[in-house]
Motif scaffolding. Sequence first.
Motif, mmCIF file in Angstrom:
data_model
loop_
_atom_site.group_PDB
_atom_site.id
_atom_site.type_symbol
_atom_site.label_atom_id
_atom_site.label_comp_id
_atom_site.label_asym_id
_atom_site.label_seq_id
_atom_site.Cartn_x
_atom_site.Cartn_y
_atom_site.Cartn_z
ATOM 1 N N VAL A 239 29.329 -49.001 31.130
ATOM 2 C CA VAL A 239 29.940 -50.323 30.942
ATOM 3 C C VAL A 239 30.944 -50.635 32.045
ATOM 4 O O VAL A 239 30.912 -51.716 32.645
ATOM 5 N N VAL A 240 31.832 -49.690 32.321
ATOM 6 C CA VAL A 240 32.903 -49.944 33.292
ATOM 7 C C VAL A 240 32.333 -50.148 34.692
ATOM 8 O O VAL A 240 32.740 -51.061 35.416
ATOM 9 N N GLU A 241 31.378 -49.314 35.084
ATOM 10 C CA GLU A 241 30.796 -49.463 36.419
ATOM 11 C C GLU A 241 29.911 -50.696 36.507
ATOM 12 O O GLU A 241 29.862 -51.353 37.553
ATOM 13 N N SER A 242 29.217 -51.027 35.426
ATOM 14 C CA SER A 242 28.414 -52.252 35.432
ATOM 15 C C SER A 242 29.303 -53.478 35.591
ATOM 16 O O SER A 242 28.881 -54.496 36.149
ATOM 17 N N ALA A 243 30.536 -53.367 35.106
ATOM 18 C CA ALA A 243 31.486 -54.477 35.217
ATOM 19 C C ALA A 243 32.124 -54.555 36.600
ATOM 20 O O ALA A 243 32.968 -55.420 36.842
ATOM 21 N N GLY A 244 31.743 -53.648 37.492
ATOM 22 C CA GLY A 244 32.240 -53.715 38.860
ATOM 23 C C GLY A 244 33.518 -52.956 39.118
ATOM 24 O O GLY A 244 34.183 -53.174 40.134
ATOM 25 N N TRP B 297 21.548 -54.230 37.945
ATOM 26 C CA TRP B 297 20.360 -53.556 37.416
ATOM 27 C C TRP B 297 20.653 -52.878 36.087
ATOM 28 O O TRP B 297 19.865 -52.978 35.144
ATOM 29 N N ALA B 298 21.781 -52.187 36.023
ATOM 30 C CA ALA B 298 22.097 -51.406 34.826
ATOM 31 C C ALA B 298 22.340 -52.300 33.616
ATOM 32 O O ALA B 298 21.887 -51.987 32.506
ATOM 33 N N GLY B 299 23.054 -53.415 33.814
ATOM 34 C CA GLY B 299 23.355 -54.302 32.692
ATOM 35 C C GLY B 299 22.105 -54.860 32.026
ATOM 36 O O GLY B 299 21.898 -54.683 30.818
ATOM 37 N N PRO B 300 21.226 -55.537 32.783
ATOM 38 C CA PRO B 300 20.001 -56.067 32.173
ATOM 39 C C PRO B 300 19.095 -54.976 31.593
ATOM 40 O O PRO B 300 18.484 -55.175 30.536
#
Length: 215
Positions: free
Chosen positions: A155-160, A190-193
């Motif tokens: 979550v944290v890395e997907s949020a940038g 990519w990870a989020g979707p």
Amino acid sequence: MGTRPLLYLALLFGMGLIVYPLCADPRQAGVSTLIWLSLWAAPAGALASRSGLVGWVVPVAWLLALTPAIGGQLPGLEGVRFEWFYGGLALAGLFGVGWGVGRASVACSMTSAAVLLLCGLLLAALPALGGMGVAAPWSLAWTARFLDLSPASLVVESAGIDWMRHPAVYSPAGADSIDPLLRLPWVGMWAGPCALLLGCLASWLGIQWGTRSAV
């Protein structure tokens, strides 16, 4: 829908954001909230499954509540902006996994939520085990894999956010010693979707399993 189910879903929503006002350091409030949400999303999904598909209003409400991050107006998440959307998709994916697990056996949704919460806490804590005064019995390569499996990392890395340099991980998990060849951060676009698709698939499987079990 009566008042009680709405209050129930509102409670699940509020539990996801409870860390924000309680955080002592406003500069860390946003990231701390994301970390907690990453751990709470799947258990909340399992509990929300008792309300049926309407339970999906919970992650949507989380996304709406944190949209000020897009404008850089949320303390602790000023640098995230549009990347937060991908973190929100990852949260929805984790919620969907929990929803599917809970829907597969609605009668045991409380137990499912407890197990999911414990699993999330364990996966989030394993990378930092070496920094807790305990000698981690695994190599940096395994630490890198545990970071990949941590819902907080997703979550944290997907949020940038640069999770590998966050104080919760940098020294405790030995992130400063992990070579980029061992691990690269999750790419939000990519990870989020993909996480959301996985959550939707888990939800569909949960519905199918629950329907078959009821026959």
